[in-house]
Design a protein around this motif. Sequence first.
Motif, PDB file in Angstrom:
ATOM      1  N   UNK A 231      57.853  91.206  19.360  1.00 38.59           N
ATOM      2  CA  UNK A 231      59.280  91.043  19.099  1.00 38.59           C
ATOM      3  C   UNK A 231      59.919  92.409  19.188  1.00 38.59           C
ATOM      4  N   UNK A 232      60.784  92.607  20.183  1.00 41.91           N
ATOM      5  CA  UNK A 232      61.239  93.963  20.473  1.00 41.91           C
ATOM      6  C   UNK A 232      60.044  94.769  20.922  1.00 41.91           C
ATOM      7  N   UNK A 233      59.704  95.811  20.186  1.00 41.42           N
ATOM      8  CA  UNK A 233      58.484  96.563  20.515  1.00 41.42           C
ATOM      9  C   UNK A 233      57.446  96.440  19.397  1.00 41.42           C
ATOM     10  N   UNK A 234      57.567  95.381  18.591  1.00 46.31           N
ATOM     11  CA  UNK A 234      56.712  95.244  17.411  1.00 46.31           C
ATOM     12  C   UNK A 234      55.757  94.063  17.554  1.00 46.31           C
ATOM     13  N   UNK A 235      54.440  94.294  17.450  1.00 48.19           N
ATOM     14  CA  UNK A 235      53.507  93.161  17.416  1.00 48.19           C
ATOM     15  C   UNK A 235      53.601  92.478  16.051  1.00 48.19           C
ATOM     16  N   UNK A 236      54.046  91.215  16.040  1.00 47.67           N
ATOM     17  CA  UNK A 236      54.330  90.548  14.765  1.00 47.67           C
ATOM     18  C   UNK A 236      53.355  89.425  14.438  1.00 47.67           C
ATOM     19  N   UNK A 237      52.605  88.960  15.417  1.00 47.47           N
ATOM     20  CA  UNK A 237      51.751  87.811  15.168  1.00 47.47           C
ATOM     21  C   UNK A 237      50.817  87.638  16.363  1.00 47.47           C
ATOM     22  N   UNK A 238      50.018  86.568  16.306  1.00 43.47           N
ATOM     23  CA  UNK A 238      49.129  86.251  17.408  1.00 43.47           C
ATOM     24  C   UNK A 238      47.794  85.755  16.917  1.00 43.47           C
ATOM     25  N   UNK A 239      46.822  85.746  17.825  1.00 39.62           N
ATOM     26  CA  UNK A 239      45.485  85.276  17.464  1.00 39.62           C
ATOM     27  C   UNK A 239      44.474  85.766  18.490  1.00 39.62           C
ATOM     28  N   UNK A 240      43.243  85.833  18.053  1.00 36.67           N
ATOM     29  CA  UNK A 240      42.100  86.139  18.917  1.00 36.67           C
ATOM     30  C   UNK A 240      41.522  84.813  19.369  1.00 36.67           C
ATOM     31  N   UNK A 241      41.242  84.669  20.673  1.00 40.30           N
ATOM     32  CA  UNK A 241      40.822  83.360  21.162  1.00 40.30           C
ATOM     33  C   UNK A 241      39.531  83.446  21.971  1.00 40.30           C
ATOM     34  N   UNK A 242      38.745  82.382  21.860  1.00 36.93           N
ATOM     35  CA  UNK A 242      37.428  82.344  22.491  1.00 36.93           C
ATOM     36  C   UNK A 242      37.282  81.057  23.301  1.00 36.93           C
ATOM     37  N   UNK A 243      36.900  81.165  24.576  1.00 34.00           N
ATOM     38  CA  UNK A 243      36.681  79.946  25.356  1.00 34.00           C
ATOM     39  C   UNK A 243      35.499  79.147  24.814  1.00 34.00           C
TER      40      UNK A 243
END
Length: 336
Positions: A231-243
Amino acid sequence: MPYKILVLVSEAHKFKLFDNQSIIPSALYQEGHQVHVGDIDTLCVHDSVIVCDQVRLTEEFAAGGDFRALCRPYAPAEEFDLVWVLAGTHPEATTDYFQLIWQLNQRVPFVNDAAALFYLNTKINLGVLVPPEHLPVSYVSNDYEVLNRLVESAPDRSWVVKPTNQGCGADVFVVNERDRNRSALLSSATGNATSRYTSYGRDIIGMAKRHTVLQSYIPNVRSNEKRVIVAGDTPVSGFLRFPRENDNRANATVGARYEPLQLTAEEDEFVRSLGKRMMDHGIFYAGVDLAFPYVIEVNLENPGGLGYHQRLTGEDRSSEAVNAVITALRTAGRLS
């Protein structure tokens, strides 16, 4: 400062929990903004005014509900301080859709500019946003012979084949020189031009060739692919994902396993610098698919991450995300 904000979604008569199309409007409302939800498929021009079906979000709907009986048909879409586009439209309506939102964007600021949604929400132009040293070796072509020779010339390398403008894991394959399906998959990805011209003739079916992306397979993608919401230049969220063990795709929509996001200091610094580059191109909210040091994709239209993070951790970062967007837009002079 509160703003009057139009959030454009698909199927606005449905208000879905744990989806961007409900999470983001709700967060904006909770932060004190006047929020209207609009159905993107109803955009029209009425006597030089861009309009769409809308409904104003109230506390009653912050927990989910049905907008069907409450939509304001063909209400003006120009009487807003900001528009946030969270959906595309049917492929057959794409040209009209982009022309309409571009015209609206000439009159109202967007979170992600209409031009960026058209030109940069694609795998073709990833190099515009991402420095070359952070891109896997990639080719975009509609020529089967060219791509087939590339794969044959590197017998020890695997490649990802994927469409230029689809998402959620659609038609994504991993191929190499030894794969017996390699030629068929590359032919299919580029439109099966030879077989279709032979069967029907180009005079009858017209152009059959289709562009596709051939991208060098990154080995650490199976253990370190991260969806980062910026968001803008800020990492605000997310997740690590594995196939899954029997799949090369890491999309949560096709059953990949996901875990809470943690960024290293180096990843965090890179994502913030990438956010600044994206803002220079009119992008203030994006989902970055990162297998550091490489960026695999950048998603602008409706990038998932806030809901998955909340499912994993119980932590709601939606207010942090929308506040970061508003602050970045104000700092950039796009909002008063």
